[in-house]
Design a protein around this motif. Structure first.
Motif, PDB file in Angstrom:
ATOM      1  N   GLU A 163      78.237  22.737 134.692  1.00 55.01           N
ATOM      2  CA  GLU A 163      78.335  24.191 134.847  1.00 55.01           C
ATOM      3  C   GLU A 163      79.739  24.603 135.302  1.00 55.01           C
ATOM      4  O   GLU A 163      80.314  25.580 134.814  1.00 55.01           O
ATOM      5  N   LEU A 164      80.308  23.835 136.216  1.00 57.02           N
ATOM      6  CA  LEU A 164      81.662  24.122 136.694  1.00 57.02           C
ATOM      7  C   LEU A 164      82.694  23.945 135.583  1.00 57.02           C
ATOM      8  O   LEU A 164      83.660  24.715 135.485  1.00 57.02           O
ATOM      9  N   LEU A 165      82.489  22.939 134.748  1.00 55.73           N
ATOM     10  CA  LEU A 165      83.426  22.715 133.648  1.00 55.73           C
ATOM     11  C   LEU A 165      83.323  23.823 132.605  1.00 55.73           C
ATOM     12  O   LEU A 165      84.331  24.192 131.987  1.00 55.73           O
ATOM     13  N   ASP A 166      82.134  24.362 132.407  1.00 55.45           N
ATOM     14  CA  ASP A 166      81.995  25.547 131.552  1.00 55.45           C
ATOM     15  C   ASP A 166      82.847  26.691 132.095  1.00 55.45           C
ATOM     16  O   ASP A 166      83.519  27.408 131.343  1.00 55.45           O
ATOM     17  N   PHE A 167      82.800  26.858 133.426  1.00 50.27           N
ATOM     18  CA  PHE A 167      83.574  27.922 134.080  1.00 50.27           C
ATOM     19  C   PHE A 167      85.073  27.722 133.855  1.00 50.27           C
ATOM     20  O   PHE A 167      85.804  28.674 133.571  1.00 50.27           O
ATOM     21  N   VAL A 168      85.541  26.478 133.972  1.00 54.93           N
ATOM     22  CA  VAL A 168      86.961  26.187 133.758  1.00 54.93           C
ATOM     23  C   VAL A 168      87.384  26.618 132.360  1.00 54.93           C
ATOM     24  O   VAL A 168      88.432  27.258 132.172  1.00 54.93           O
ATOM     25  N   ARG A 169      86.580  26.266 131.372  1.00 55.52           N
ATOM     26  CA  ARG A 169      86.952  26.580 129.989  1.00 55.52           C
ATOM     27  C   ARG A 169      86.998  28.083 129.740  1.00 55.52           C
ATOM     28  O   ARG A 169      87.829  28.564 128.965  1.00 55.52           O
TER      29      ARG A 169
END
Length: 402
Positions: free
Chosen positions: A161-167
């Protein structure tokens, strides 16, 4: 006649006035612009990064204490250190006391410093209360990338979920490139095959020239060997479509890498399918064609219907085209095929298996099982996964000769 702009008293700067020194925020933006070029494959930016970091390290050391009275500059220092800058910058800020680092920014500064120094538990404790959404987009993306790395082993879903936010926060940047690289393997480890394929396709489509793309492909090959296409053949077409994002030569090499890795894992169906795709792309390269034939034939020796033709294929391969590790694979595949051919016929195997089943079910055999029969049953059960131990066999053989 003198124009108004030429009169110093009316606001014009003297010709010899020193140029304004960029502040921390501007310096970090410059660094990020260079790093974003690395994401699209600029070797000049990659080589220049170290020099720029050195210059900025010196500049950050020279800023007077009052510079850090501004929270934006403190956060720029955090971003700088998370981008590869000297951790001493953050230690200096903490030493200046609470008058510089506010209580709001302290967890961010302490957590970032702990992270770059490898103190993961301290970093996780400090950063757990910091919401990436409360920060400017670039710093928020950096923080989310750090938080995802800290929790991935404990909570893969939250890490994803955090990596989705980064993208979403940092499209087209080195941060997005790094997030995609990491997220592909999170999806693989959690067996989310469709998301894995989508993310890998995105990476290959947009960042295949990145400085870090070579490492990505190695890890991608490893991730693909976790998929048993013998059981999940429906995913194969999607993987092929993903691989089509690569140039033919790079695609061929990746198919070969995955075929070999699948053999080592005992996934013979996956190995055969990958070797077939590699062979389609190897018509102009004899060495690659020989490797594809080797991996395909080696994957077929555990099939009673195909073992004879597989052995013929193995024996017909031009050994001069193979590297040392593949020559060892060829030799051990032929040895393994010979061992499999010596196993009992199916009817004999079934007869021998019945007493063994009784032993498992009751704890005692109905009749004594000959030692030779048990050996044959054990050999049969191991034949299917023997290829996964080829490298170990090679190492053991080399050790016995020393």
């Amino acid at each position: 006649m003198q124009t108004p702009s030429a009169n110093p008293e009316q606001g014009a700067e003297p010709k010899d006035a020193p140029a304004a020194v960029p502040g921390p925020v501007q310096m970090v933006r410059t660094l990020h612009l260079m790093q974003d070029q690395i994401a699209i494959g600029s070797t000049e930016a990659h080589l220049g990064q170290r020099g720029l970091l050195g210059i900025l390290d010196d500049r950050f050391k020279d800023f007077p204490p009052e510079t850090w009275q501004n929270s934006k500059n403190v956060r720029a220092a955090v971003s700088f250190v998370l981008s590869g800058g000297n951790p001493g910058t953050l230690r200096k800020l903490l030493e200046l006391g609470s008058g510089v680092v506010t209580e709001t920014d302290r967890p961010l500064v302490e957590g970032a410093l702990a992270y770059v120094e490898g103190r993961e538990e301290a970093a996780q404790s400090a950063l757990a209360s910091v919401d990436p959404r409360s920060l400017p987009p670039a710093l928020g993306a950096q923080l989310a990338l750090v938080q995802s790395a800290l929790i991935v082993r404990k909570d893969a879903a939250k890490s994803d979920e955090l990596l989705d936010f980064v993208r979403l926060q940092a499209p087209g940047t080195l941060l997005e490139e790094a997030a995609l690289r990491r997220q592909v393997f999170v999806a693989s480890q959690t067996n989310r095959i469709e998301k894995f394929r989508f993310l890998a396709t995105e990476y290959l489509r947009r960042y295949r020239h990145s400085i870090y793309a070579g490492n990505f492909r190695q890890r991608l090959a490893s991730a693909l060997t976790r998929i048993d296409f013998g059981k999940e053949s429906s995913h194969f077409d999607g993987i092929v479509a993903m691989m089509n994002e690569l140039e033919p030569e790079a695609r061929r090499d990746l198919y070969l890498l995955v075929a070999r890795s699948s053999l080592e894992q005992g996934l013979t169906t996956s190995a055969r399918m990958m070797a077939d795709k590699a062979q389609e792309l190897s018509s102009a390269d004899q060495a690659s064609a020989a490797r594809a034939r080797l991996y395909r034939a080696a994957s077929m020796i555990t099939s009673p219907q195909a073992i004879a033709s597989a052995v013929d294929d193995l024996r017909s391969i031009d050994r001069n085209l193979l590297a040392g590790s593949d020559l060892s694979l060829l030799a051990h595949a032929l040895i393994m095929a010979e061992q499999i051919r010596k196993l009992p016929e199916p009817a004999d195997r079934m007869a021998a298996a019945e007493p063994a089943k009784t032993l498992v079910a009751t704890g005692a055999p109905a009749e004594p099982v000959p030692a030779q029969g048990l050996d044959q049953l054990q050999a049969l059960s191991k034949a299917r996964d023997a290829l996964s131990r080829i490298d170990k066999m090679i190492k053991n053989q080399a050790s016995s000769k020393e």
